[in-house]
Design an enzyme around this catalytic site. Structure first.
Site, PDB file in Angstrom:
ATOM      1  N   PRO A  98      20.396 -10.788 -23.490  1.00 16.36           N
ATOM      2  CA  PRO A  98      20.136  -9.781 -22.453  1.00 16.36           C
ATOM      3  C   PRO A  98      19.724 -10.446 -21.154  1.00 16.36           C
ATOM      4  CG  PRO A  98      19.083  -9.154 -24.495  1.00 16.36           C
ATOM      5  CD  PRO A  98      19.661 -10.523 -24.713  1.00 16.36           C
ATOM      6  N   CYS A  99      20.275  -9.951 -20.047  1.00 18.80           N
ATOM      7  CA  CYS A  99      20.058 -10.634 -18.768  1.00 18.80           C
ATOM      8  C   CYS A  99      19.068  -9.891 -17.884  1.00 18.80           C
ATOM      9  CB  CYS A  99      21.385 -10.791 -18.041  1.00 18.80           C
ATOM     10  SG  CYS A  99      22.196  -9.220 -17.718  1.00 18.80           S
ATOM     11  N   GLN A 100      18.513  -8.764 -18.364  1.00 14.20           N
ATOM     12  CA  GLN A 100      17.677  -7.957 -17.467  1.00 14.20           C
ATOM     13  C   GLN A 100      16.461  -8.727 -16.956  1.00 14.20           C
ATOM     14  OE1 GLN A 100      19.017  -6.945 -20.245  1.00 14.20           O
ATOM     15  NE2 GLN A 100      20.188  -5.093 -19.794  1.00 14.20           N
ATOM     16  N   SER A 140      18.137 -10.881 -14.161  1.00 16.58           N
ATOM     17  CA  SER A 140      19.129 -10.285 -13.277  1.00 16.58           C
ATOM     18  C   SER A 140      18.531  -9.817 -11.959  1.00 16.58           C
ATOM     19  CB  SER A 140      19.770  -9.094 -13.996  1.00 16.58           C
ATOM     20  OG  SER A 140      20.549  -8.367 -13.101  1.00 16.58           O
TER      21      SER A 140
END
Ligand code: SF4
Length: 598
Positions: A327-329, A332
């Site tokens: 997951p890149c949240q 990001s």
């Protein structure tokens, strides 16, 4: 307890959750396709009588021949036995079935007299079983099961298809598949219909039965089931026992698999996905549906060990690639970018699993924001972690732009590659396309089509129009094509937004190439010319998914699945280079690896 639940290495969906998922996947695949059943009770009873142990095309033809030859049931009852036998013979056991049919019609005739229905009273006309509509379920089953050639399965079929009841018929396909999936603890001998029926939620019974028949005919056949083409393999011990050997030396383990975009790119490059891990239910379902034959383990990567994966997937040896897009949240630009975000360290589990599985290479994909989050340089951490696990890595991760690879989107992604001993580091993929608007310096490169061209043949839709399976007048079926509803006030606001302008949740796309697609507040950006958010299908087109790729789950989940994906073309470009290195290492397995930066 189901086999699937009992053999899973860590917590897996329980039986009820498995039935939900199986039901959803089969409905998306077969759409409860017509099995030729009819709503008239007597006609359905005769149809079911003829269908027993007979091929569909044959019993349907025999049924049609009978109905054409005799315009009323009474005529059929009074027909010469030899005539009935001659018509029924192609279905097999002609003499026996003709006798059963005559005995059945005689019993219907007798009951019609007794209850003063059909030719003997109320309504007049032909022989009928329509009076059963006023009977209780129990009385109807008791009556039907006394008819010649009608057993518990056939009685339930009549209840489900002609009388509209939520009943589950255990035919040969349903029994075989539910048994193989471990959903029902089936015993040899005659099936216990009540046990099967109790396991299936009422609302799913008829639909699931229809779809199991289709699946049993097309994929999960009695002998030689086509497990490599089965979207239910995640739940099936039999199928999973074959998955690793089907993938062979090209096996890829896809962690944080999402909706399967990286898996798609790797398959296009010639790899085989042996297994995927994805915790989000709807994304996992999308993966299963679009990658039949790939077991998708619905759990957290943090909880998975190499040993657990091997026990879940017997025969899994050192995979060619362990890959992941954690997951890149946490990194990001569209997220909060906080240092303490636990998600920022998930790459450690990728490295750990690659080591535990003895992978020959490892690939981690993420957003460019991973380079530095509030002063912390994650690229170096990721590279150092891979090296500590014994992988040689590129000195710096590769930054690839999707529009350089034929995607109508300027999304950039970082790729970290590590290789085990004996495998040369792959080359960084070079662009294959020129983005719209860029000077064409290299004549050998194709031009990436503009966003306007990419969406041109998709339908014009107003807010709230369209559907998940939109049938166009030219015969095309457009999937996931439901336009988001907007209030008149929002539509008026959207109309005023110029291409490239607007807040993040309603940013209007430009006509040449999209910025990175995001699903702000679960809504996709606004269409370049129409006054609404783009549909999931339009977003999938922009990302480079094929039009046949169906996104599962509620409307709120689908935009996230598409927007969080890596464009498959980017994954394919990296996969092709990796494949060359792995192929070369097999050809020269004892040659040292000079280019590795250890
Ligand atoms: S994986 Fe194979 S055995 Fe299992 S349900 Fe699918 S086709 Fe049948």
């Amino acid at each position: 307890m189901s086999n699937s639940a009992s053999s899973a290495p860590v917590a897996a969906p329980g039986v009820g959750a498995v039935i939900d998922r199986v039901d959803e996947i089969l409905e998306a695949t077969y759409l409860s396709g017509d099995l030729g059943n009819v709503s008239d009770v007597l006609a359905e009873t005769v149809y079911i009588l003829l269908s027993r142990q007979t091929r569909e095309t044959v019993y349907q033809r025999v049924y049609s021949d009978l109905r054409r030859r005799f315009t009323t049931w009474e005529q059929m009852l009074r027909a010469r036995p030899a005539t009935l036998e001659r018509i029924i013979r192609p279905a097999g056991l002609g003499q026996q079935r003709a006798a059963q049919l005559r005995a059945l019609l005689r019993e219907v005739d007798r009951t019609s007299q007794e209850f003063h229905v059909g030719p003997y009273g109320k309504d007049g006309g032909d022989l009928t079983l329509e009076f059963l509509r006023t009977w209780s379920s129990e009385a109807t089953v008791a009556f039907l099961e006394k008819l010649p050639g009608i057993g518990p399965k056939s009685a339930r079929c009549v209840l489900a298809y002609a009388l509209g009841e939520d009943r589950f018929a255990v035919d040969t396909h349903a029994r075989r598949i539910l048994g193989r999936l471990g959903i029902v603890d089936d015993k040899p001998g005659k099936p216990n219909h009540d046990v099967f029926e109790a396991a299936i939620p009422r609302a799913a019974r008829v639909r699931l039965h229809v779809n199991l028949v289709h699946h049993g005919r097309a994929v999960c056949r009695e002998s030689a089931p086509r497990c490599e083409d089965c979207p239910l393999i995640s739940f099936c011990v039999t199928g999973r026992s074959k998955a690793a050997s089907i993938a062979g030396r090209d096996a890829v383990v896809d962690l944080f698999g999402g909706a399967g975009a990286m898996g798609l790119g790797f398959k296009q490059a010639g790899f085989r996905i042996a297994a995927a891990v994805e915790i989000e239910r709807h994304a996992a379902q999308t993966y299963r549906l679009n990658h039949p034959g790939v077991p998708v383990f619905e759990t957290s990567v943090e909880d998975v060990t190499g040993e657990a994966l091997r026990s879940w997937l017997p025969g899994l040896r050192a995979p060619a690639v362990v890959m992941a897009g954690p997951p890149c949240q946490g990194y990001s630009a569209a997220g909060a970018r906080t240092i303490g975000d636990r998600r920022n360290l998930l790459f450690r589990h990728v490295s750990r699993l690659a080591r535990e599985l003895g992978a020959r290479s490892v690939l981690i994909e993420n957003v460019p924001g991973v380079r530095r989050v509030n002063g912390v340089t994650y690229t170096e951490r990721i590279t150092a972690t891979l090296r500590r696990s014994g992988f040689a890595t590129w000195k710096h991760p590769a930054v690839l732009r999707a529009s350089d690879f034929g995607v109508s989107q300027n999304r950039r992604r970082l790729f970290f590659v590590g290789v085990g001993s004996g495998v040369a580091l792959p080359e960084v993929p070079v662009p294959t396309h020129i983005p719209p608007g860029a000077a064409k310096r290299d004549r050998t490169l194709a031009r990436t089509v503009t966003l306007t061209e990419r969406l041109r043949d998709l339908p014009n839709l107003g807010p709230g129009e369209g559907s998940e399976r939109l049938q166009l007048s030219d015969g095309r079926l457009i999937l996931n094509s439901t336009a988001m509803k907007h209030s008149p006030r929002v539509v008026a606001k959207i109309k005023a937004i110029a291409p490239g302008g607007g807040p993040i949740s309603y940013r209007r796309l430009e006509g040449d190439v999209a910025r990175t697609l995001v699903a702000g507040h679960r809504a996709l950006p606004v269409h370049p010319t129409q006054h609404r958010a783009i549909t999931v299908r339009e977003a999938a087109r922009i990302q480079g998914f094929p039009d046949t790729y169906f996104f599962c789950g509620p409307r709120a989940s689908q935009p996230l699945q598409v927007a969080n994906a890596v464009p498959p073309a980017l994954a394919r470009a990296v996969a092709r280079e990796l494949r060359k290195s792995l192929g070369a290492s097999e050809a020269h397995s004892d040659k040292p690896c000079p280019s590795a930066v250890a």
